[in-house]
Design a protein around this motif. Structure first.
Motif, mmCIF file in Angstrom:
data_model
loop_
_atom_site.group_PDB
_atom_site.id
_atom_site.type_symbol
_atom_site.label_atom_id
_atom_site.label_comp_id
_atom_site.label_asym_id
_atom_site.label_seq_id
_atom_site.Cartn_x
_atom_site.Cartn_y
_atom_site.Cartn_z
ATOM 1 N N UNK A 1 0.790 -1.222 0.000
ATOM 2 C CA UNK A 1 0.000 0.000 0.000
ATOM 3 C C UNK A 1 0.821 1.269 0.000
ATOM 4 N N UNK A 2 2.135 1.150 0.172
ATOM 5 C CA UNK A 2 2.985 2.331 0.172
ATOM 6 C C UNK A 2 3.539 2.584 -1.224
ATOM 7 N N UNK A 3 3.653 3.858 -1.565
ATOM 8 C CA UNK A 3 4.181 4.254 -2.877
ATOM 9 C C UNK A 3 5.558 4.882 -2.704
ATOM 10 N N UNK A 4 6.499 4.397 -3.484
ATOM 11 C CA UNK A 4 7.879 4.872 -3.437
ATOM 12 C C UNK A 4 8.256 5.400 -4.810
ATOM 13 N N UNK A 5 8.788 6.620 -4.855
ATOM 14 C CA UNK A 5 9.303 7.191 -6.092
ATOM 15 C C UNK A 5 10.815 7.077 -6.059
ATOM 16 N N UNK A 6 11.367 6.308 -6.981
ATOM 17 C CA UNK A 6 12.802 6.025 -6.994
ATOM 18 C C UNK A 6 13.451 6.701 -8.195
ATOM 19 N N UNK A 7 14.189 7.786 -7.934
ATOM 20 C CA UNK A 7 14.913 8.488 -8.988
ATOM 21 C C UNK A 7 16.403 8.174 -8.956
#
Length: 398
Positions: free
Chosen positions: A9-15
């Motif tokens: 349920x968690x959203x991670x933005x990986x740049x």
């Protein structure tokens, strides 16, 4: 909460790119988070995809670093690309970036800006030398930091006496785990907050290297570089059919060691009779031992040393390690199908999680931009808008 998907349920933005940042984000994906890997649609995407031999969109580095993620190929140098990233930020739990210090701020996505939009976000920055200081802007990779932090000086070749880097991405991988633990504990603390409060976390490869070598660093500092040899004798010895590592740390190991290799005459040699004497005459001891080891097979030595309680291990190639019966018996490896790779890929299973299974999301390394359309659709873009973004090369993939 499921032990097998603690971050579901968690959203991670990986740049992030390379190894340290991506491996950290990969661990979050393995524990259930939806990790969206944002990478440029140009020049092959994340540069880890083109390190060494390539397999379509992948190298060995990216097969590991992208596992379980979704890939969005996005040009952040365009206004439309920035707007897309802002949509991703809304509702995100974690934001990971690995640009050189100052770069992410120029894109407009520094911590102040991102946290103003999403106050509860855990913002993680990974760099080579840190965000501040005289070396902050210097480019850096794992080999550079191995040298800078002193690790290379510990790895001198036995024949040439010259410092060498450790061939694996030692600091990168360890820093990835440090980043994962920092983010994971932050998420654990945040879950009890009535109003979610985010935080900024900074890690450098320099810090990772220092933590990795902390025991040797302390010893060298206190002893001013003249550290006491704690294991006598130890190291890698040539055998009749290979090599074996022997490690002894207790003075009492000496007698069972000599008995194991059937060289009890060494017990009477005054040069080696005591632990202190062996320390003084260690180089001479190695001269005596090496032909003794060379005359025996690896299996004979391993069996005898193990029976006498002496730690040892055959020196394996990676292929030999993967074929060891102990590896199969403990189930620590899975063999995965990956697009573009003609054979199964060996992948260590992650402690505390089920074994990888080919065909599942956890076990899939996405191609560049493989999920671009899906991610855009989920964030409110229509089919017409998505087609236009592809046409304008703001996004890539499919």
């Amino acid at each position: 909460m499921d032990y097998n998907a603690a971050f579901a349920g968690m959203k991670v933005i990986d740049l992030s790119g390379g190894v340290a940042g991506p491996s950290c984000a990969m661990m979050l994906a393995q524990h259930g988070a939806d990790v969206i890997k944002v990478e440029t649609p140009h020049n092959g995407g994340d540069w880890s995809r083109i390190l060494g031999r390539t397999y379509q969109d992948h190298s060995a580095f990216s097969l590991y670093g992208t596992l379980g993620k979704r890939s969005l190929a996005l040009d952040l140098k365009t206004p439309q690309g920035k707007e897309i990233l802002w949509r991703l930020v809304r509702g995100a739990d974690v934001f990971i970036e690995g640009f050189r210090p100052g770069t992410i701020q120029r894109y407009g996505f520094g911590y102040d800006a991102v946290s103003a939009t999403e106050p509860g976000i855990i913002y993680y920055s990974i760099s080579g030398f840190g965000q501040t200081g005289p070396l902050a802007a210097r480019p850096a990779m794992d080999p550079v930091l191995q040298a800078f932090t002193g690790i290379v000086t510990e790895n001198k070749g036995e024949r040439d006496g010259h410092p060498h880097r450790v061939a694996i991405s030692l600091i990168d991988m360890f820093s990835g785990l440090l980043g994962f633990q920092a983010i994971a504990t932050s998420l654990y603390a945040r879950r009890e907050q009535a109003v979610k409060q985010g935080r900024f976390i900074e890690l450098s490869l320099m810090q990772g290297g220092a933590m990795l070598s902390v025991i040797r660093m302390i010893a060298h500092y206190l002893e001013r570089g003249t550290t006491v040899r704690t294991s006598m004798p130890n190291g890698v010895f040539d055998t009749a059919d290979g090599q074996i590592n022997v490690t002894m740390i207790r003075p009492g190991d000496w007698r069972p060691f000599c008995e194991a290799i059937e060289e009890t005459g060494l017990l009477e040699d005054p040069r080696f009779a005591t632990h202190a004497a062996r320390g003084v005459n260690l180089d001479e001891l190695y001269v005596v031992l090496r032909p003794m080891f060379k005359a025996r097979t690896t299996a004979w030595l391993a069996d005898r040393l193990s029976a006498n309680g002496i730690m040892n291990g055959r020196v394996n190639s990676y292929q030999e390690f993967l074929q060891e019966e102990q590896v199969a018996a403990t189930g620590i490896m899975s063999w995965l199908e990956q697009p573009g790779v003609a054979e199964l890929v060996p992948m260590p299973n992650i402690p505390g999680l089920p074994a990888f299974e080919s065909g599942t999301r956890r076990a899939h390394a996405p191609g560049l931009g493989e999920h671009s359309s899906d991610v855009l659709k989920e964030h409110g873009y229509s089919a017409t808008e998505i087609a236009a973004l592809f046409q304008d090369k703001v996004v890539g993939g499919r």
